[in-house]
Write a protein that holds these residues in place. Structure first.
Motif, PDB file in Angstrom:
ATOM      1  N   ILE A 168       9.528 -11.362  -6.104  1.00 20.78           N
ATOM      2  CA  ILE A 168       9.001 -10.486  -5.061  1.00 20.78           C
ATOM      3  C   ILE A 168       7.816 -11.232  -4.463  1.00 20.78           C
ATOM      4  CG2 ILE A 168       7.869  -8.305  -4.544  1.00 20.78           C
ATOM      5  CD1 ILE A 168       9.310  -7.120  -6.988  1.00 20.78           C
ATOM      6  N   LYS A 169       7.830 -11.412  -3.153  1.00 20.58           N
ATOM      7  CA  LYS A 169       6.726 -12.072  -2.480  1.00 20.58           C
ATOM      8  C   LYS A 169       5.832 -10.994  -1.885  1.00 20.58           C
ATOM      9  CE  LYS A 169       7.377 -15.946  -0.367  1.00 20.58           C
ATOM     10  NZ  LYS A 169       7.695 -17.036   0.552  1.00 20.58           N
ATOM     11  N   LEU A 170       4.544 -11.052  -2.215  1.00 18.53           N
ATOM     12  CA  LEU A 170       3.584 -10.069  -1.723  1.00 18.53           C
ATOM     13  C   LEU A 170       2.592 -10.756  -0.794  1.00 18.53           C
ATOM     14  CD1 LEU A 170       2.912  -8.217  -5.075  1.00 18.53           C
ATOM     15  CD2 LEU A 170       4.371  -7.486  -3.193  1.00 18.53           C
ATOM     16  N   GLY A 171       2.522 -10.252   0.433  1.00 13.03           N
ATOM     17  CA  GLY A 171       1.609 -10.790   1.423  1.00 13.03           C
ATOM     18  C   GLY A 171       0.471  -9.831   1.702  1.00 13.03           C
ATOM     19  N   PHE A 172      -0.707 -10.372   1.990  1.00 10.92           N
ATOM     20  CA  PHE A 172      -1.900  -9.589   2.327  1.00 10.92           C
ATOM     21  C   PHE A 172      -2.501 -10.187   3.582  1.00 10.92           C
ATOM     22  CE2 PHE A 172      -6.613  -9.248   1.638  1.00 10.92           C
ATOM     23  CZ  PHE A 172      -6.721  -7.921   1.992  1.00 10.92           C
ATOM     24  N   ASN A 173      -2.804  -9.336   4.574  1.00 15.46           N
ATOM     25  CA  ASN A 173      -3.283  -9.850   5.862  1.00 15.46           C
ATOM     26  C   ASN A 173      -4.749 -10.266   5.866  1.00 15.46           C
ATOM     27  OD1 ASN A 173      -4.701  -7.431   6.051  1.00 15.46           O
ATOM     28  ND2 ASN A 173      -3.471  -6.595   7.709  1.00 15.46           N
ATOM     29  N   GLY A 174      -5.494 -10.010   4.813  1.00 14.89           N
ATOM     30  CA  GLY A 174      -6.879 -10.458   4.720  1.00 14.89           C
ATOM     31  C   GLY A 174      -7.858  -9.660   5.563  1.00 14.89           C
ATOM     32  N   MET A 175      -7.439  -8.531   6.097  1.00 20.29           N
ATOM     33  CA  MET A 175      -8.266  -7.762   7.019  1.00 20.29           C
ATOM     34  C   MET A 175      -9.102  -6.680   6.317  1.00 20.29           C
ATOM     35  SD  MET A 175      -7.756  -9.256   9.853  1.00 20.29           S
ATOM     36  CE  MET A 175      -8.310  -8.204  11.162  1.00 20.29           C
ATOM     37  N   THR A 176      -9.545  -6.930   5.103  1.00 19.63           N
ATOM     38  CA  THR A 176     -10.456  -6.039   4.395  1.00 19.63           C
ATOM     39  C   THR A 176     -11.731  -6.818   4.144  1.00 19.63           C
ATOM     40  OG1 THR A 176      -8.619  -4.889   3.321  1.00 19.63           O
ATOM     41  CG2 THR A 176     -10.770  -4.672   2.291  1.00 19.63           C
ATOM     42  N   LYS A 177     -12.865  -6.263   4.547  1.00 27.12           N
ATOM     43  CA  LYS A 177     -14.138  -6.969   4.367  1.00 27.12           C
ATOM     44  C   LYS A 177     -14.651  -6.804   2.943  1.00 27.12           C
ATOM     45  CE  LYS A 177     -15.656  -6.925   9.108  1.00 27.12           C
ATOM     46  NZ  LYS A 177     -16.743  -6.732  10.033  1.00 27.12           N
ATOM     47  N   GLY A 178     -15.072  -7.920   2.355  1.00 26.58           N
ATOM     48  CA  GLY A 178     -15.647  -7.888   1.011  1.00 26.58           C
ATOM     49  C   GLY A 178     -14.591  -7.812  -0.065  1.00 26.58           C
ATOM     50  N   ASN A 179     -14.941  -7.145  -1.155  1.00 24.92           N
ATOM     51  CA  ASN A 179     -14.018  -7.016  -2.296  1.00 24.92           C
ATOM     52  C   ASN A 179     -12.840  -6.124  -1.932  1.00 24.92           C
ATOM     53  OD1 ASN A 179     -15.519  -8.571  -4.150  1.00 24.92           O
ATOM     54  ND2 ASN A 179     -16.892  -6.857  -4.500  1.00 24.92           N
ATOM     55  N   PHE A 180     -11.671  -6.482  -2.428  1.00 26.16           N
ATOM     56  CA  PHE A 180     -10.484  -5.655  -2.210  1.00 26.16           C
ATOM     57  C   PHE A 180      -9.640  -5.627  -3.475  1.00 26.16           C
ATOM     58  CE2 PHE A 180      -9.284  -9.932  -0.900  1.00 26.16           C
ATOM     59  CZ  PHE A 180      -8.065 -10.119  -1.516  1.00 26.16           C
ATOM     60  N   THR A 181      -8.958  -4.497  -3.656  1.00 29.76           N
ATOM     61  CA  THR A 181      -7.975  -4.320  -4.724  1.00 29.76           C
ATOM     62  C   THR A 181      -6.809  -3.569  -4.102  1.00 29.76           C
ATOM     63  OG1 THR A 181      -9.690  -4.219  -6.417  1.00 29.76           O
ATOM     64  CG2 THR A 181      -7.519  -3.356  -7.005  1.00 29.76           C
ATOM     65  N   LYS A 182      -5.618  -4.105  -4.195  1.00 29.62           N
ATOM     66  CA  LYS A 182      -4.427  -3.507  -3.591  1.00 29.62           C
ATOM     67  C   LYS A 182      -3.355  -3.322  -4.660  1.00 29.62           C
ATOM     68  CE  LYS A 182      -6.391  -3.774   0.387  1.00 29.62           C
ATOM     69  NZ  LYS A 182      -6.882  -2.599   1.058  1.00 29.62           N
ATOM     70  N   TYR A 183      -2.529  -2.300  -4.454  1.00 29.43           N
ATOM     71  CA  TYR A 183      -1.479  -1.962  -5.413  1.00 29.43           C
ATOM     72  C   TYR A 183      -0.107  -1.948  -4.739  1.00 29.43           C
ATOM     73  CZ  TYR A 183      -5.410  -0.473  -8.230  1.00 29.43           C
ATOM     74  OH  TYR A 183      -6.578  -0.446  -8.945  1.00 29.43           O
ATOM     75  N   VAL A 184       0.898  -2.355  -5.499  1.00 30.61           N
ATOM     76  CA  VAL A 184       2.288  -2.341  -5.060  1.00 30.61           C
ATOM     77  C   VAL A 184       3.100  -1.776  -6.223  1.00 30.61           C
ATOM     78  CG1 VAL A 184       4.243  -3.766  -4.367  1.00 30.61           C
ATOM     79  CG2 VAL A 184       1.948  -4.364  -3.602  1.00 30.61           C
ATOM     80  N   THR A 185       4.010  -0.850  -5.922  1.00 30.19           N
ATOM     81  CA  THR A 185       4.841  -0.266  -6.972  1.00 30.19           C
ATOM     82  C   THR A 185       6.276  -0.750  -6.826  1.00 30.19           C
ATOM     83  OG1 THR A 185       3.418   1.684  -6.958  1.00 30.19           O
ATOM     84  CG2 THR A 185       5.522   1.887  -8.091  1.00 30.19           C
ATOM     85  N   VAL A 186       6.844  -1.218  -7.924  1.00 30.04           N
ATOM     86  CA  VAL A 186       8.218  -1.715  -7.981  1.00 30.04           C
ATOM     87  C   VAL A 186       9.076  -0.617  -8.595  1.00 30.04           C
ATOM     88  CG1 VAL A 186       9.729  -3.480  -8.960  1.00 30.04           C
ATOM     89  CG2 VAL A 186       7.383  -4.064  -8.273  1.00 30.04           C
ATOM     90  N   PHE A 187      10.159  -0.238  -7.895  1.00 31.45           N
ATOM     91  CA  PHE A 187      11.068   0.807  -8.374  1.00 31.45           C
ATOM     92  C   PHE A 187      12.428   0.196  -8.685  1.00 31.45           C
ATOM     93  CE2 PHE A 187       7.999   2.979  -5.682  1.00 31.45           C
ATOM     94  CZ  PHE A 187       7.635   4.058  -6.469  1.00 31.45           C
ATOM     95  N   LEU A 188      12.936   0.476  -9.896  1.00 29.67           N
ATOM     96  CA  LEU A 188      14.251   0.002 -10.327  1.00 29.67           C
ATOM     97  C   LEU A 188      15.171   1.197 -10.552  1.00 29.67           C
ATOM     98  CD1 LEU A 188      13.214  -2.607 -13.034  1.00 29.67           C
ATOM     99  CD2 LEU A 188      13.852  -3.063 -10.680  1.00 29.67           C
ATOM    100  N   THR A 189      16.433   0.902 -10.822  1.00 31.55           N
ATOM    101  CA  THR A 189      17.382   1.951 -11.181  1.00 31.55           C
ATOM    102  C   THR A 189      16.925   2.643 -12.456  1.00 31.55           C
ATOM    103  OG1 THR A 189      18.667   0.240 -12.296  1.00 31.55           O
ATOM    104  CG2 THR A 189      19.400   0.884 -10.090  1.00 31.55           C
ATOM    105  N   ASN A 190      17.492   3.801 -12.739  1.00 33.32           N
ATOM    106  CA  ASN A 190      17.186   4.604 -13.926  1.00 33.32           C
ATOM    107  C   ASN A 190      15.752   5.141 -13.947  1.00 33.32           C
ATOM    108  OD1 ASN A 190      19.813   4.201 -14.892  1.00 33.32           O
ATOM    109  ND2 ASN A 190      19.204   2.325 -15.931  1.00 33.32           N
ATOM    110  N   GLY A 191      15.135   5.243 -12.768  1.00 34.92           N
ATOM    111  CA  GLY A 191      13.803   5.835 -12.680  1.00 34.92           C
ATOM    112  C   GLY A 191      12.675   4.974 -13.208  1.00 34.92           C
TER     113      GLY A 191
END
Length: 158
Positions: free
Chosen positions: A101-124
């Motif tokens: 999975i390739k995750l891209g971030f546009n860099g448009m947050t000033k200062g410190n940043f923390t971002k989250y991504v959720t991966v969903f698979l079969t069977n919940g």
């Protein structure tokens, strides 16, 4: 008559309050995390970009490996905000097969940043990935790149 009315209202409030409480269930988030780790092995669950220039897009890849005995299908990769763009393929992925999975971030947050991504698979099954870092801005009065600094004036000029 007033006492009866108050008693009925109190009984109604108690029944409404009781109806709003959730039934006692086991911690589903912990169960899903445990099950996910029995199915998929993930590298770089918490990625540190370090310091990056403000507004400069960056990306990284997360490698996932199916460690179960059944094939799995990637249903969705959901970013927490519009500044993050995931790229992925649904699969299915056979036992022992790795995928990215390739995750891209546009860099448009000033200062410190923390971002989250959720991966969903079969069977919940689902897993939350995280990346963080800090952006910086170049000062407006930065030194010139190359050119006039250190050049000598021709002889005879003031």
């Amino acid at each position: 008559m007033k006492k009866l009315f108050v008693a009925v209202c109190a009984l109604g409030l108690v029944s409404l309050a009781h109806a709003q409480t959730a039934p006692a269930t086991p911690n589903n988030a912990a169960t899903q995390q445990q099950d996910f780790s029995k199915v998929i092995e993930v590298t770089d669950v918490d990625h540190d970009f370090g310091k990056i220039p403000y507004g400069k897009p960056v990306e990284y890849e997360v490698t996932l490996k199916n460690i179960s005995s059944d094939s799995v299908k990637l249903l969705n990769v959901q970013a927490g905000c519009g500044c993050t763009t995931p790229k992925w393929e649904a699969g299915p992925y056979a036992p022992g097969e790795s995928f990215k999975i390739k995750l891209g971030f546009n860099g448009m947050t000033k200062g410190n940043f923390t971002k989250y991504v959720t991966v969903f698979l079969t069977n919940g099954l689902s897993k939350q990935l995280k990346f963080h870092g800090e952006t910086y801005e170049a000062p407006d009065n930065a030194a010139p790149a190359n050119g006039t600094v250190g050049q000598l004036k021709p002889s005879g000029s003031k």
